[in-house]
Structure formats: C-alpha cells, structure tokens
Design an enzyme around this catalytic site. Structure first.
Site, PDB file in Angstrom:
ATOM      1  N   CYS A 288      20.363   1.137   7.919  1.00 57.49           N
ATOM      2  CA  CYS A 288      21.708   1.307   7.372  1.00 57.49           C
ATOM      3  C   CYS A 288      22.286   2.620   7.902  1.00 57.49           C
ATOM      4  CB  CYS A 288      21.708   1.263   5.851  1.00 57.49           C
ATOM      5  SG  CYS A 288      20.525   2.359   5.058  1.00 57.49           S
TER       6      CYS A 288
ATOM      7  N   ARG B 245       9.590   3.172  -6.176  1.00 53.89           N
ATOM      8  CA  ARG B 245      10.478   2.158  -5.608  1.00 53.89           C
ATOM      9  C   ARG B 245       9.918   0.749  -5.835  1.00 53.89           C
ATOM     10  NH1 ARG B 245      14.250   3.312  -1.754  1.00 53.89           N
ATOM     11  NH2 ARG B 245      13.571   1.595  -0.417  1.00 53.89           N
TER      12      ARG B 245
ATOM     13  N   SER C  13      10.063  -3.015   1.493  1.00 48.90           N
ATOM     14  CA  SER C  13      10.786  -4.004   0.694  1.00 48.90           C
ATOM     15  C   SER C  13      11.715  -3.422  -0.364  1.00 48.90           C
ATOM     16  CB  SER C  13       9.783  -4.942   0.016  1.00 48.90           C
ATOM     17  OG  SER C  13      10.437  -6.014  -0.599  1.00 48.90           O
ATOM     18  N   ALA C  14      11.323  -2.324  -1.013  1.00 47.33           N
ATOM     19  CA  ALA C  14      12.118  -1.796  -2.123  1.00 47.33           C
ATOM     20  C   ALA C  14      13.492  -1.340  -1.625  1.00 47.33           C
ATOM     21  CB  ALA C  14      11.360  -0.628  -2.763  1.00 47.33           C
TER      22      ALA C  14
END
Length: 469
Positions: A395, A299, A272-273
C-alpha cells in the site's frame, strides 16, 4: 563560574534599559526560548509528507499534487458483503443498495464475461516494457533471451548483461576516491536509491492468463466516483449473529482477485493481519486450506476477532492461524500465495502520528523495508509449488518498494537459483475496474491504484508471478 559572552545588541539593550537584569536571568530567558523551539518539533506525519514531496514529486511529476491532496483527504471505503448465511447476505445487500451504493465486483464480473482472451497461458520471452497500459515484449530475435537452466556463480553481470571477467579485477587494485561522504550523505543516497526505480535489462518471461473468476458469492458495494459518503457501521441483530459487511479499502480486494483462488487450492496468506484479504478469500467457494500467518501476536488477535465476528463455523474451521516470521516459510506446499508485505503505508503515514514508520527514531527500520520485502517475496515463491501463483502487494507509492522489489527478486532468482518465474500480465485489471479506480499507467511489472479525490482508494500495488519450476 564561567564567563558569559553577550552580543552587542544584547549589551546595548542592557545598558539603555532602566531595568536591571542579572546574567542568570538572561541565561534563563535564552534557555526558555531554546526549550520553546525544541518543544514544537515536526510531527511524524510532517516528516512523512516532506519525504514524499522530495521523492514522489520527481517520480509522479504533474500527477503528484492530485495524489498528495487525496492522501490528506478522507479515504473512501467499500463494504464487502459477508456471505456466511443467506439472511445476513440479503439484509446487508438491502441496506447497501438503499444507500445508493453499487456492487462494483459483480459489475467487473459482467465486463469479464464479455471479454474474450486471445491467448491462455501463452508464454512470451523477452524484455518487458510498458506502453499504453500493456506489456510489450521487445523483438530482439538475434538475442538469446531464454533463461539458462544453470547459472554460474562465477559470472558477474553488468547493467547491460555483458559478463565481466572477474580475473581483471582484484581486491588489492587501487581505486582512486573522488569524494569522501559523510554519514548523512550516505543516508540521503540510500533513501534516494530506495525511492527510485532504475529499469535494467534482463530476461523476463511474460504470461497472459484468462481473466480470473469472480464468483457470485463475492460482492462488494461502493459509491460512484465523486461520492465520498461513509457507510454506517455494521451491527449484529437478533436474527443475524454475524456482521453483514466489512468496510475496507476497495483496492485491497484486487490482490485476492488477481490471485484467482480455485476450489481445491491450498492458500498461504503470508502477512495476513488485520484480515480484510482473508475475509475476501473466505467469500470464494473453496474447499482447500487457508493458512493465515503473521509475525505479530497482537495483529493476529485482531485477525482472529475479525474471523469470529464475520465467519460461520465452516469458514472458521477452514482457517489456520499461525504466528511466524514469514521469511522462515519456504516449504513448497501451496498452489496460491499472497504476500501483502509490510511497507511505508503511505496513507497512514500522512494522517496518523501513532505507529508511524517516519518517526525519526525508526529511520533504520525504514531503510530495511525493501530488503525485508524482497526476503518475504522470496519465501513466498519458495512456498509455492511449481505451477502455482504468487501475488505481491503493497500500500505504498514507492517505486523502490513496488517495481524495485520485483526486479531485485527476479534478478536474484535468475542469477542465484534454478527457479523459473514468469510475470503475469495484469493489464486486464484496468479494463475490469476502470469505473472504480484510478490507475498509474507506467508500472513495469504490475498495476498501481493511485489515490484520487473522485475515487480515493489506495495506494495499492499488485504484481502476479507464476512459478513454472
């Protein structure tokens, strides 16, 4: 004292020079030159860029120069409006509208309302191919493409899915060696394998779903294509105790939109972080639970600060923050699971030397990334109840970390388990956000946002899976 050998050119200079130089001085000078060479090594960002040039240029071909210069240029952001209270929302929207930004989320919602889906939750079975941004299922009616409910562990499949009789092989059979590879050659082979994607033929179920809901409470502003202006930093006023908007890569909202969280869904955000996708989910009208997990304590502390800076008490109470290795989460308790895995983070790797995965000393860690991604995705699938959905995202531009991980996971499930998974056709994403993002047209299992100078978001790969049993 050891003897020192001097090359002919050095000896000639020594003999013809009026200046007397001792052997010790000469050795010292040579040592200084060597130290000067070693004191200016390649930066981590240069290592990353060299790696991308080697592998991505062959995969993306003529598009790579445009992607490359975009990665090295100023990133574009959107402003996610905080819907914690009416005053904060109204003020944020007024500021962003006055700057000339547009709400690209609600614009996509208007497009979605105008589209009619021909088939809802219709399942087609066959080999998945990509053509003109759409999934095409091959029409091989003479072949049985259904997934068997029982897979025999004693059968090994070749690349064309023909069974290989293991009785014809033996550990003691002599296999001649054509070449002996060095450790460096093995390393290059492993890097090449992880940064390429070889399509294999095995049964894949394809599902077409209705376009996801885009609630009125989900608003995010960005400038039009070609405008790279930055938004001012949000601030807290006396009248508004929470920040009005959160700046993030607009492409990072796509995994949440694809997840399509419904009112009563229990949601797991496995990695999640730092919390951008969590904040996006909190803008949905949602009465279910939200578990935000991450393996890093630091994080998670950043995520918690973000939550308290933006969330009202109702939002804060809804979120459970958990520190655990995502691989260990495997109880089927959630209708929706987001698996935003650690990756090479290509944009960060080309711009920042700090915490760069391409640091030479982190080579082993980098080689383990695809395996970690696969294990996290498998855990996400195990955590999802039958009938639920999983969204996988990175990403990274690496086809090995994107389509490659999806393919490896599907093959593992098909051969090793009785879990049935379908791939959801996300081609509608391109239609809804054609005015905001630049998409790569040739992904097999998902959608990939490519960085582009006029729309410098991403990279962001997303793939949605549906667990049927």
């Amino acid at each position: 004292m050891s003897r020192t050998t001097i090359c002919n050119s050095q000896l000639y200079k020594l003999l013809t020079s009026n200046k007397v130089i001792s052997f010790k001085q000469m050795c010292h000078r040579r040592s200084k030159k060597k130290m000067a060479f070693q004191s200016n090594p390649k930066s981590n960002t240069q290592h990353a860029l060299n790696h991308f040039d080697m592998y991505y240029s062959n995969y993306y071909k003529e598009v790579w120069p445009s992607i490359r210069i975009s990665l090295l240029s100023q990133q574009k952001y959107c402003a996610l409006v905080n819907h914690c209270d009416e005053g904060t929302t109204f003020k944020a929207e007024s500021i962003l509208s006055d700057l000339g930004a547009e709400d690209f989320i609600q614009k996509a919602g208007d497009i979605s309302k105008d589209l009619k889906t021909e088939h809802s939750q219709s399942i087609e079975t066959g080999s998945l191919h990509t053509e003109k941004n759409k999934f095409i299922v091959s029409d091989d009616s003479h072949k049985d493409h259904t997934q068997p409910s029982h897979r025999s562990d004693s059968i090994v499949f070749s690349n064309n899915n023909n069974p290989i009789d293991e009785k014809n092989t033996s550990l003691y059979d002599f296999m001649p060696t054509n070449k002996v590879y060095t450790q460096r050659e093995f390393l290059h082979q492993e890097l090449a394998r992880q940064n390429t994607f070889e399509d294999t033929d095995f049964p894949v179920n394809v599902i077409t779903e209705d376009n996801p809901r885009i609630p009125d409470t989900l608003k995010a502003y960005c400038y039009k294509k070609g405008n790279i202006d930055l938004f001012p930093e949000p601030s807290i006023s006396r009248r508004n105790s929470k920040l009005g908007y959160y700046m993030m890569d607009a492409a990072s909202m796509l995994p949440v939109i694809a997840l399509d969280v419904q009112d009563n869904d229990n949601v797991l955000d496995m990695c999640s972080a730092p919390g951008g996708k969590m904040l996006t989910m909190l803008q949905y009208p949602h009465s279910g639970t939200l578990l935000c997990n991450d393996s890093s304590k630091s994080r998670l502390q950043r995520l918690t600060r973000t939550l308290h800076s933006y969330g009202n008490q109702k939002m804060i109470d809804k979120v459970t923050v958990n520190q655990d290795d995502g691989v260990t989460l495997n109880e089927p308790s959630y209708e929706k699971v987001l698996v935003d895995v650690p990756c090479t983070n290509d944009r960060h790797s080309t711009l920042e030397d700090d915490n760069n995965i391409f640091k030479p000393g982190r080579m082993k860690e980098r080689l383990q990334i695809p395996a970690l991604q696969k294990h996290l995705l498998l855990s996400g699938i195990m955590s999802c109840v039958p009938g639920g959905s999983i969204v996988y995202s990175t990403c990274s531009l690496s086809p090995g970390q994107n389509d490659g991980v999806i393919q490896a996971t599907l093959e593992h499930l098909w051969k090793e388990t009785n879990i049935d998974i379908s791939v959801v056709d996300l081609s509608y994403i391109q239609t809804l956000f054609k005015d905001t993002f630049n998409f790569y047209p040739s992904c097999r299992f998902g959608q990939l946002v490519l960085p582009n100078l006029r729309a410098n978001f991403g990279p962001m790969f997303i793939c949605k899976l549906h667990r049927t049993k």
